[in-house]
Design an enzyme around this catalytic site. Structure first.
Site, PDB file in Angstrom:
ATOM      1  N   LEU A   1       0.988  -0.984  -0.015  1.00  0.00           N
ATOM      2  CA  LEU A   1       0.112  -0.040   0.143  1.00  0.00           C
ATOM      3  C   LEU A   1       0.898   1.221  -0.104  1.00  0.00           C
ATOM      4  O   LEU A   1       2.058   1.284   0.473  1.00  0.00           O
ATOM      5  CB  LEU A   1      -0.887   0.319   1.464  1.00  0.00           C
ATOM      6  CG  LEU A   1      -1.877  -0.916   1.391  1.00  0.00           C
ATOM      7  CD1 LEU A   1      -2.433  -0.819   2.837  1.00  0.00           C
ATOM      8  CD2 LEU A   1      -3.003  -1.161   0.285  1.00  0.00           C
ATOM      9  N   ASP A   2       0.534   2.287  -0.368  1.00  0.00           N
ATOM     10  CA  ASP A   2       1.104   3.704  -0.487  1.00  0.00           C
ATOM     11  C   ASP A   2       1.421   4.027   0.830  1.00  0.00           C
ATOM     12  O   ASP A   2       0.649   3.583   1.786  1.00  0.00           O
ATOM     13  CB  ASP A   2       0.460   4.554  -1.344  1.00  0.00           C
ATOM     14  CG  ASP A   2       0.237   4.444  -2.838  1.00  0.00           C
ATOM     15  OD1 ASP A   2       1.223   3.554  -3.232  1.00  0.00           O
ATOM     16  OD2 ASP A   2      -0.538   5.082  -3.352  1.00  0.00           O
ATOM     17  N   ARG A   3       2.272   4.791   1.066  1.00  0.00           N
ATOM     18  CA  ARG A   3       2.667   5.141   2.372  1.00  0.00           C
ATOM     19  C   ARG A   3       1.484   5.648   3.183  1.00  0.00           C
ATOM     20  O   ARG A   3       1.267   5.463   4.422  1.00  0.00           O
ATOM     21  CB  ARG A   3       3.793   6.392   2.432  1.00  0.00           C
ATOM     22  CG  ARG A   3       4.280   6.794   3.800  1.00  0.00           C
ATOM     23  CD  ARG A   3       5.154   7.771   3.571  1.00  0.00           C
ATOM     24  NE  ARG A   3       5.727   8.396   4.869  1.00  0.00           N
ATOM     25  CZ  ARG A   3       6.488   9.299   5.222  1.00  0.00           C
ATOM     26  NH1 ARG A   3       7.509   9.613   4.171  1.00  0.00           N
ATOM     27  NH2 ARG A   3       6.883   9.641   6.498  1.00  0.00           N
TER      28      ARG A   3
END
Length: 255
Positions: free
Chosen positions: A82-84
């Site tokens: 997942l993106d940050r």
């Protein structure tokens, strides 16, 4: 140098060689675990995997501390990312066999991943975005539809509810992925003209909401257990900042 010179070389440890180490202060919630896999609820702001600029303090470092056996599994068992600033559910394999099976499920699209997102604008009731994603030729840290070395990317979008704040429409949408490209939902929604609320890369418009990064949450994760063959389904509640926005906008619940 000349003939007969002695050269003394002292190898320096590269950052990536130090990155795969256990760290006890990485916060994340474990939703489910057994001898084969772990399902975690990742908070926004936590980087999943060590990389340039983030060689420590990642989810991988925290997993290695809580589950030392993950040192024997490639990428500490991480199957997808997942993106940050995206919160929500991820599955982690505790064995290499389980990791191989879960990756295969992702490739054959039998893993169901539904994300909840808040976007700017009045989104259409239903939509299917089939537009390849690659590097943005104008900005190397961004991605774009039909960008450099673009790969197939498909996203299903369903409108749940639309409301208004200061005469501006805000839509609550559910997105399901057929593929898993970097920034896929963010890029596809911006491409359609509905950028995510608070997105620091793809939404230049300011909003009256306080949120850490983009309003995107991996809410539902469904897959087949690699060992038992049982179909498992998990849900994660909205993070606090997204929940406050939903409450402020008086939006209802998903059906």
């Amino acid at each position: 140098v000349a003939g007969g010179d002695a050269i003394d070389v002292t190898p320096q440890t590269a950052p990536e060689d130090l990155a795969y180490r256990p760290e006890s202060d990485v916060a994340f919630r474990v939703v489910y675990e057994d001898a084969t896999l772990i399902v975690v609820d990742k908070p926004a702001g936590l980087v999943v995997h060590p990389a340039a600029g983030h060689w420590s303090g990642t989810l991988l470092n925290g997993l290695l501390y809580r589950y030392p056996e993950l040192t024997r599994v490639p990428r500490a068992g991480i199957v997808h990312r997942l993106d940050r600033e995206t919160s929500g559910l991820m599955v982690v394999a505790r064995t290499q066999a389980a990791q191989t099976d879960l990756v295969r499920q992702l490739q054959d699209r039998s893993v169901c991943r539904e994300y909840w997102a808040l976007v700017l604008g009045m989104a259409p009731p239903m939509g299917f975005i089939d537009s390849p994603i690659g590097r943005d030729p104008r900005n190397p840290i961004k991605f774009a539809c039909n960008g450099i070395a673009a790969k197939p990317a498909k996203t299903h979008v369903r409108l749940v509810q639309t409301t208004y704040i200061a005469s501006r429409a805000v839509s609550w949408v559910a997105c399901r992925l057929d593929t898993g490209r970097t920034h896929q939902i963010r890029v596809h929604m911006e491409y359609l003209g509905y950028p995510l609320v608070g997105d620091p890369k793809y939404s230049p418009m300011k909003t009256p909401f306080s949120i850490q990064g983009q309003a995107l949450h991996s809410q539902t994760l469904e897959f087949t257990h690699p060992r038992t063959g049982e179909r498992l389904s998990f849900e994660a509640p909205l993070p606090e900042d997204m929940h406050k926005i939903v409450t402020r906008l008086r939006l209802g619940q998903f059906n």
